[in-house]
Scaffold this motif. Structure first.
Motif, short mmCIF file in Angstrom:
data_model
loop_
_atom_site.label_atom_id
_atom_site.label_comp_id
_atom_site.label_asym_id
_atom_site.label_seq_id
_atom_site.Cartn_x
_atom_site.Cartn_y
_atom_site.Cartn_z
N SER A 102 0.83 -1.20 0.00
CA SER A 102 0.00 0.00 0.00
C SER A 102 0.86 1.25 0.00
O SER A 102 0.48 2.28 -0.55
CB SER A 102 -0.95 -0.01 1.20
OG SER A 102 -0.24 -0.17 2.39
N ASN A 109 1.62 1.96 -3.61
CA ASN A 109 0.47 2.60 -4.25
C ASN A 109 0.39 4.09 -3.91
O ASN A 109 0.14 4.92 -4.77
CB ASN A 109 -0.84 1.91 -3.83
CG ASN A 109 -0.96 0.52 -4.41
OD1 ASN A 109 -0.31 0.21 -5.40
ND2 ASN A 109 -1.79 -0.30 -3.79
N SER A 139 -8.70 1.31 -10.02
CA SER A 139 -7.34 1.55 -10.50
C SER A 139 -6.85 2.91 -10.02
O SER A 139 -7.64 3.77 -9.62
CB SER A 139 -7.29 1.49 -12.03
OG SER A 139 -7.62 2.75 -12.56
N ASP A 144 -7.14 -5.43 -1.99
CA ASP A 144 -5.71 -5.73 -2.13
C ASP A 144 -4.95 -4.58 -2.77
O ASP A 144 -3.74 -4.65 -2.94
CB ASP A 144 -5.52 -6.98 -3.00
CG ASP A 144 -6.15 -8.19 -2.34
OD1 ASP A 144 -6.18 -8.21 -1.10
OD2 ASP A 144 -6.61 -9.09 -3.07
N ASN A 145 -5.66 -3.54 -3.18
CA ASN A 145 -5.06 -2.51 -4.01
C ASN A 145 -5.38 -1.14 -3.44
O ASN A 145 -5.98 -0.31 -4.09
CB ASN A 145 -5.64 -2.67 -5.44
CG ASN A 145 -4.97 -1.75 -6.42
OD1 ASN A 145 -3.86 -1.30 -6.19
ND2 ASN A 145 -5.67 -1.45 -7.51
#
Lengths: 320, 287
Positions: free
Chosen positions: B81, B84, B149, B232-233
């Motif tokens: 994370s 990200n 996304s 998860d993203n």
């Protein structure tokens, strides 16, 4: 400077300038429009269309899933008579005022001190800016523990000097003061750095002249520093108003565990329920997206009104 | 600048030295107040939750830091994370610096039809609550297929009204018209004026905006929470907020440890940008 490399050219170019035919309209300005267009294009796609949709939504009843139902002006009529919305405006403004005025005063004092300090100036600047770097989530957790009734540092200090404990996160004023303290702590240094930037644009000749005319430090501040700082003060005030009146994360994270009915309730007695918290409560707790949109438009109006008032006040003071 | 500092310094020496000491004492008190919550966070991250909520409050670091780190890494994908967050905050910062400074340069130093109207519009946009846009924005993103996304986080944030307002106010003072006129006489076109004249002068202002944007993106959690539907993203703040809610009773030691570790990349960016920002926020090009 890179542009100076073509130093031989100027004479020819200067001669050219008056001869060039004045281009008209869009051809003359297209590069300027092109330069500002990314923001407005993005705004069109991700700002204007959503805003338009939320306007449309505010005239409907919608639970987020089923079909929308035309509601006309009824949402707005209800908004006007919604005492909970009005009290959330009051709460927001009280918290904003409790945070903003000490913050601007402290920031100004800090900036003036920083400006006259010669040593360690950069070190101070970094230290003062740091609170603003931290995430609100972390800050709210820290302040929650600092203001905790039984185990908090503030109450431990009060007891140590012989006062009673105060249930900070359980009383109407305690809640507001805790949120305002958090906001003041987070933003004072930030605004001090901005003020400092403004202070440094004041030409030192003005101070010299004032000193020659026999002006004291207080007179110098009100006659020279403050008027010269008008654009910066305006910036700080507008930003503080816009962000302060839309405060959400601070009360949400600080008070989410203090009340059982909702994470957006703003604590016991809704004492910390700001306008945006009320928006979230109506939209997501009640699944009332239409009324939520109407509340959001109400918030927008309050913010615009307040910003215009502030803007006018600061500008008028400068004109005298 | 150096010469004015020199004169100030000599004035200070033959002026009152005592006032200087009082000044620094006041400034140091301010620094301690700013820094205290960080110290408190460190204290909390080194204790267990039950130690944190004991009386009298613990004022010295404990011994449970590594334990807290371990339970943090067990509960969330910390580094995933974090990557990200870096991706989103980095790209947004780059785009904002470019688009905002370009637009601000136009608003600060050029005249063109409709300028006033467009600027007033910009100020109104600045005041629109983000909540007003959140629900419809989600619908639009879903139609575009961006939900889940990083694009959903990066594109809408690529230019903002705050940055244009800030850079405009800054450029108005910092870029002297004489300098622009000179570069025009040199035959510099609009982009060259922007790149070679305006940008070097406003570097401290850009550094400030850059730090501020990076911070804002790094710390944002309302929109990522809505837009990143795949658990998860997620970005770091969303991951951290998951720690706070799901377990009923919060492990404050672990949460504080996470909040502290999440601060590390920010501090690095701050350290890099601060040098620029501190260079001199008000430094002009004409010396």
């Amino acid at each position: 400077m890179a542009t100076l490399r073509t130093l031989e050219k100027p004479s020819a170019v200067v001669a050219d300038v008056p001869v060039t035919r004045p281009r008209t309209g869009f051809r003359k300005y297209w590069h300027l429009y092109a330069a500002i267009s990314p923001f407005y294009l993005l705004f069109l796609c991700f700002g204007l269309i959503p805003v338009g949709f939320s306007l449309y939504l505010s005239f409907h009843r919608w639970d987020g899933l089923g079909p929308m139902e035309w509601a006309g002006l009824s949402q707005y009529q209800y908004l006007l008579s919604d005492s909970e919305f009005w009290s959330s405006i009051g709460t927001t403004i009280v918290i904003w005022a409790l945070a903003t005025f000490p913050m601007i005063f402290l920031a100004m004092v800090t900036a003036v001190m920083l400006n006259s300090a010669v040593r360690f100036k950069n070190l101070y600047r970094v230290a003062y800016f740091l609170p603003n770097v931290t995430s609100v989530v972390a800050i709210a957790i820290i302040f929650g523990s600092v203001f905790s009734t039984n185990f908090g540092l503030v109450n431990a200090f009060l007891q140590a000097i012989g006062f009673d404990q105060i249930a900070w996160l359980n009383t109407p004023w305690g809640i507001k003061i805790a949120i305002a303290t958090l906001m003041t702590w987070q933003w004072t240094g930030y605004n001090a750095i901005i003020f400092l930037a403004g202070l440094q644009t004041v030409p030192s000749e003005l101070y010299e002249a004032a000193r020659m005319d026999g002006a004291g430090p207080v007179q110098t501040f009100f006659r020279i520093t403050l008027p010269m700082m008008r654009p910066v003060l305006l910036f700080v005030l507008v930003v503080s108003t816009v962000t302060g009146l839309q405060s959400f994360s601070e009360p949400q994270v600080l008070l989410q565990n203090t009340s059982n009915d909702s994470t957006f309730s703003g604590g016991p007695g809704h004492a910390g329920r700001t306008m945006v918290l009320y928006f979230f409560q109506q939209t997501f707790d009640n699944n009332d997206f239409g009324y939520g949109a109407a509340v959001a438009w109400g918030i927008f109006l309050v913010v615009v009104l307040f910003s215009i008032i502030n803007w006018r006040l600061v500008q008028r003071r400068g004109e005298e | 600048m150096a010469s004015t500092q020199e004169t100030r310094r000599t004035k200070r020496i033959d002026g009152s030295r005592r006032r200087g000491i009082g000044l620094h004492a006041a400034l140091v008190v301010g620094v301690l107040l700013s820094a205290f919550p960080f110290y408190w966070a460190v204290i909390m991250s080194t204790h267990t939750s039950s130690e944190i909520f004991s009386y009298p409050p613990k004022l010295l670091p404990g011994t449970h830091f590594l334990e807290n780190v371990r339970s943090l890494f067990d509960n969330i994908d910390f580094f995933g994370s974090m990557f990200n967050s870096l991706l989103v905050a980095g790209s947004v910062t780059f785009l904002v610096l470019f688009f905002d400074s370009l637009a601000a340069f136009v608003f600060a130093k050029f005249e063109f039809p409709g300028k006033r109207l467009l600027f007033v519009l910009l100020m109104f946009i600045f005041m629109v609550p983000a909540q007003l846009q959140a629900i419809p924005q989600f619908v639009i993103m879903a139609k575009l297929g961006w939900i889940g996304s990083m694009t959903a986080l990066i594109v809408p944030a690529a230019a903002n009204a705050f940055g244009i307002f800030w850079m405009r106010q800054y450029m108005k003072g910092a870029i002297h018209d004489e300098l622009l006129d000179a570069s025009r006489i040199d035959g510099a076109n609009f982009l060259r004026q922007y790149w070679h004249v305006a940008l070097p002068v406003v570097r401290p202002g850009l550094a400030f905006l850059g730090i501020f944007t990076f911070m804002g993106q790094w710390n944002d959690y309302a929109w990522p929470l809505i837009a990143l539907t795949n658990p998860d993203n997620v970005t770091l703040q969303v991951a951290l907020s998951q720690l706070n809610g799901t377990h009923g009773t919060t492990d404050y030691g672990m949460v504080m440890t996470g909040a502290l570790l999440a601060l590390v990349p920010l501090l690095i960016v701050f350290a890099i940008g601060a040098r620029q920002m501190i260079g001199d926020l008000a430094k002009g090009a004409i010396k």
